[in-house]
Design a protein around this motif. Structure first.
Motif, PDB file in Angstrom:
ATOM      1  N   ARG A 136     -56.740  44.055  41.598  1.00  0.00           N
ATOM      2  CA  ARG A 136     -57.682  43.075  41.053  1.00  0.00           C
ATOM      3  C   ARG A 136     -58.804  43.854  40.379  1.00  0.00           C
ATOM      4  O   ARG A 136     -58.978  45.045  40.640  1.00  0.00           O
ATOM      5  N   PRO A 137     -59.572  43.235  39.509  1.00  0.00           N
ATOM      6  CA  PRO A 137     -60.675  43.973  38.893  1.00  0.00           C
ATOM      7  C   PRO A 137     -61.676  44.459  39.938  1.00  0.00           C
ATOM      8  O   PRO A 137     -61.961  43.763  40.920  1.00  0.00           O
ATOM      9  N   TYR A 138     -62.161  45.648  39.720  1.00  0.00           N
ATOM     10  CA  TYR A 138     -63.274  46.172  40.523  1.00  0.00           C
ATOM     11  C   TYR A 138     -64.312  46.678  39.538  1.00  0.00           C
ATOM     12  O   TYR A 138     -64.145  47.717  38.901  1.00  0.00           O
ATOM     13  N   LEU A 139     -65.401  45.925  39.418  1.00  0.00           N
ATOM     14  CA  LEU A 139     -66.407  46.126  38.384  1.00  0.00           C
ATOM     15  C   LEU A 139     -67.785  46.311  39.022  1.00  0.00           C
ATOM     16  O   LEU A 139     -67.926  46.190  40.248  1.00  0.00           O
ATOM     17  N   PRO A 140     -68.806  46.632  38.233  1.00  0.00           N
ATOM     18  CA  PRO A 140     -70.118  46.907  38.817  1.00  0.00           C
ATOM     19  C   PRO A 140     -70.647  45.818  39.750  1.00  0.00           C
ATOM     20  O   PRO A 140     -71.311  46.134  40.746  1.00  0.00           O
ATOM     21  N   ALA A 141     -70.366  44.557  39.470  1.00  0.00           N
ATOM     22  CA  ALA A 141     -70.843  43.506  40.370  1.00  0.00           C
ATOM     23  C   ALA A 141     -70.188  43.616  41.748  1.00  0.00           C
ATOM     24  O   ALA A 141     -70.848  43.386  42.778  1.00  0.00           O
ATOM     25  N   ASP A 142     -68.910  43.986  41.773  1.00  0.00           N
ATOM     26  CA  ASP A 142     -68.222  44.182  43.051  1.00  0.00           C
ATOM     27  C   ASP A 142     -68.801  45.388  43.789  1.00  0.00           C
ATOM     28  O   ASP A 142     -69.023  45.351  45.009  1.00  0.00           O
ATOM     29  N   ASN A 150     -50.577  47.739  37.720  1.00  0.00           N
ATOM     30  CA  ASN A 150     -49.891  46.730  36.926  1.00  0.00           C
ATOM     31  C   ASN A 150     -48.372  46.718  37.081  1.00  0.00           C
ATOM     32  O   ASN A 150     -47.744  45.666  36.915  1.00  0.00           O
ATOM     33  N   ASP A 151     -47.780  47.858  37.353  1.00  0.00           N
ATOM     34  CA  ASP A 151     -46.327  47.936  37.360  1.00  0.00           C
ATOM     35  C   ASP A 151     -45.747  47.471  38.695  1.00  0.00           C
ATOM     36  O   ASP A 151     -46.139  47.972  39.765  1.00  0.00           O
ATOM     37  N   ALA A 152     -44.817  46.523  38.623  1.00  0.00           N
ATOM     38  CA  ALA A 152     -44.123  46.077  39.823  1.00  0.00           C
ATOM     39  C   ALA A 152     -43.271  47.220  40.379  1.00  0.00           C
ATOM     40  O   ALA A 152     -42.679  47.995  39.640  1.00  0.00           O
ATOM     41  N   GLY A 153     -43.245  47.316  41.690  1.00  0.00           N
ATOM     42  CA  GLY A 153     -42.417  48.338  42.309  1.00  0.00           C
ATOM     43  C   GLY A 153     -42.990  49.732  42.253  1.00  0.00           C
ATOM     44  O   GLY A 153     -42.290  50.696  42.581  1.00  0.00           O
ATOM     45  N   PHE A 154     -44.263  49.875  41.840  1.00  0.00           N
ATOM     46  CA  PHE A 154     -44.867  51.206  41.814  1.00  0.00           C
ATOM     47  C   PHE A 154     -44.918  51.742  43.255  1.00  0.00           C
ATOM     48  O   PHE A 154     -45.175  50.989  44.199  1.00  0.00           O
ATOM     49  N   HIS A 161     -66.082  57.176  42.897  1.00  0.00           N
ATOM     50  CA  HIS A 161     -65.658  55.779  42.959  1.00  0.00           C
ATOM     51  C   HIS A 161     -64.952  55.446  41.661  1.00  0.00           C
ATOM     52  O   HIS A 161     -64.915  56.245  40.717  1.00  0.00           O
ATOM     53  N   HIS A 162     -64.385  54.254  41.603  1.00  0.00           N
ATOM     54  CA  HIS A 162     -63.604  53.831  40.439  1.00  0.00           C
ATOM     55  C   HIS A 162     -64.012  52.424  40.011  1.00  0.00           C
ATOM     56  O   HIS A 162     -64.170  51.541  40.856  1.00  0.00           O
ATOM     57  N   PHE A 163     -64.167  52.220  38.710  1.00  0.00           N
ATOM     58  CA  PHE A 163     -64.235  50.898  38.119  1.00  0.00           C
ATOM     59  C   PHE A 163     -62.937  50.674  37.353  1.00  0.00           C
ATOM     60  O   PHE A 163     -62.467  51.572  36.640  1.00  0.00           O
ATOM     61  N   TYR A 164     -62.366  49.491  37.470  1.00  0.00           N
ATOM     62  CA  TYR A 164     -61.159  49.197  36.707  1.00  0.00           C
ATOM     63  C   TYR A 164     -60.978  47.690  36.565  1.00  0.00           C
ATOM     64  O   TYR A 164     -61.558  46.898  37.317  1.00  0.00           O
ATOM     65  N   ASP A 165     -60.178  47.321  35.588  1.00  0.00           N
ATOM     66  CA  ASP A 165     -59.864  45.919  35.342  1.00  0.00           C
ATOM     67  C   ASP A 165     -58.403  45.814  34.897  1.00  0.00           C
ATOM     68  O   ASP A 165     -58.098  45.883  33.702  1.00  0.00           O
TER      69      ASP A 165
END
Length: 303
Positions: free
Chosen positions: A40-46, A23-27, A9-13
Motif C-alpha cells: 500500500r502507499p507509504y507517504l509522508p503523512a503515514d 506490485n508483482d503477484a507471486g514475488f 526509511h522508505h516512501f513509496y506508492d
C-alpha cells in the motif's frame, strides 16, 4: 521526547508507480516473511503518524526497489514529496553499477542536490559458500569507481558472508565511504551464526571508510525481541565505535516487527549507560555528518 535523525526509511506508492516486490503477484516473500501488509502507499503523512512519539530532526529515504528500468524516476518522485513537506532531508538512490548505463544514471542521480549516495544489493549467495558475489565483478567495480568523483557514497546491503568482498572494495577505494545497511544482516541467530556474523563484521569494521546503520534487525517469524536485539546492537557498537554507528527505523518494512516508537525506545534503552555525547552521536550527530544534513534543516524541524 527522544530526538533523532532516522537514517533508513522508505516512501513509496505502488498505486502510482512500479515496484516489483510490491506490485508483482507471486514475488518471493520478504526476509521477514509475508509482506502483504506493505503493499500500500507509504507517504509522508503515514510516516508522520508513525513518528508522532519522537522528536524527528531529519530523515533519510533509501531507495525502495523502484522499477529497475527507471532508477532516476524514483528521485523525481522523492523531489516532489520534498516540495510538499520538506522530508526526507536527503535520499539514497538506486543504481545498477554493473550496467552499461551506470555512468549516466549516477550523473543524473548526483544532479539532485539532496541525493547523498546510492544503494544496490550486489549479487549474493543464499547461504555461505558458493561462487564470489557481485562486488568482485569487473563491470561492477568500474561503476563503483565513479561514485567518489560525483560526491556519492555506497550503501551496502548484503548477507554477512559476503562482507569479506566489501573489505577488498573498501581497501581498494579508500576515499569512497561505505555505509553498511541493517547491521550487516545477522539473519542466523544461532550461536554459530552470530559468531560468523561478528567475525565478518569485525573485518569490515577495521576499514576506516566504513560506517554502519543499526536498522532492519527484525527476524522472520517473530515480533521484536528486545533481549535478542540488544546483543546485535551492542556488538555492532563495540566493533565500530560510537562515531561510525547510526540508528534507522527501516519503516514501514519494520512495522512487520514493531511500532516505530518501540524500536527507538529499545535502541535508547540499549545505550542508556552511554554518555550524553555518545547518545547524541548515535541518534543525531553521526547521521548529520555522514549524510551531510544541513544544521539549519534540523533547527527548523526542532522549531
Amino acid at each position: 521526547m527522544l530526538a533523532l535523525i532516522d537514517t533508513h526509511h522508505h516512501f513509496y506508492d505502488p498505486q502510482a508507480h512500479y515496484y516489483p516486490w510490491l506490485n508483482d503477484a507471486g514475488f518471493p516473500p520478504h526476509r521477514y516473511g509475508d509482506h502483504a501488509a506493505l503493499k500500500r502507499p507509504y507517504l509522508p503523512a503515514d510516516y508522520a503518524r508513525d513518528t508522532a512519539g519522537v522528536n524527528l530532526l531529519g530523515s533519510v529515504h533509501v531507495e525502495a526497489d523502484w522499477d529497475p528500468k527507471d532508477p532516476v524516476g524514483e528521485m523525481r518522485f522523492i523531489a516532489s514529496l520534498r516540495q510538499q513537506c520538506d522530508l526526507p532531508s536527503v535520499a539514497i538512490g538506486q543504481a545498477w553499477l554493473h550496467q552499461p548505463d551506470a555512468a549516466s544514471t549516477l550523473e543524473q542521480l548526483a544532479a539532485f542536490a539532496f541525493v547523498r549516495g546510492i544503494r544496490q544489493k550486489p549479487r549474493a549467495n543464499a547461504a555461505p559458500g558458493g561462487p564470489p558475489g557481485g562486488m568482485t565483478d569487473a563491470a561492477w567495480l568500474q561503476g563503483y569507481a565513479r561514485l567518489q568523483p560525483l560526491g556519492l557514497h555506497y550503501e551496502l546491503q548484503t548477507p554477512f558472508w559476503h562482507l569479506h568482498e566489501a573489505v577488498r572494495v573498501a581497501t581498494d577505494f579508500p576515499d569512497t565511504r561505505i555505509v553498511i545497511n541493517h547491521a550487516g544482516m545477522p539473519s542466523d541467530r544461532s550461536e554459530e551464526g552470530l559468531r560468523a556474523w561478528r567475525t565478518a563484521l569485525a573485518a569490515v569494521a577495521a576499514q576506516p571508510n566504513v560506517a554502519i546503520k543499526i536498522s532492519g534487525i527484525g527476524e522472520a517469524g517473530y515480533r521484536w525481541r528486545p533481549d535478542a536485539n540488544r546483543r546485535i546492537v551492542c556488538e555492532v557498537i563495540e566493533l565500530f565505535g560510537v562515531d561510525r554507528c547510526m540508528f534507522g527505523s527501516n519503516y514501514p518494512v519494520d512495522s512487520l516487527c514493531a511500532p516505530f516508537q518501540s524500536i527507538f525506545e529499545n535502541f535508547a534503552t540499549y545505550v542508556a549507560d552511554f554518555s550524553a555525547q555518545e547518545r547524541a552521536q548515535l541518534f543525531v550527530e553521526n547521521a548529520r555528518r555522514i549524510y551531510r544534513i544541513p544544521a539549519q534543516r534540523i533547527e527548523q524541524q526542532q522549531g
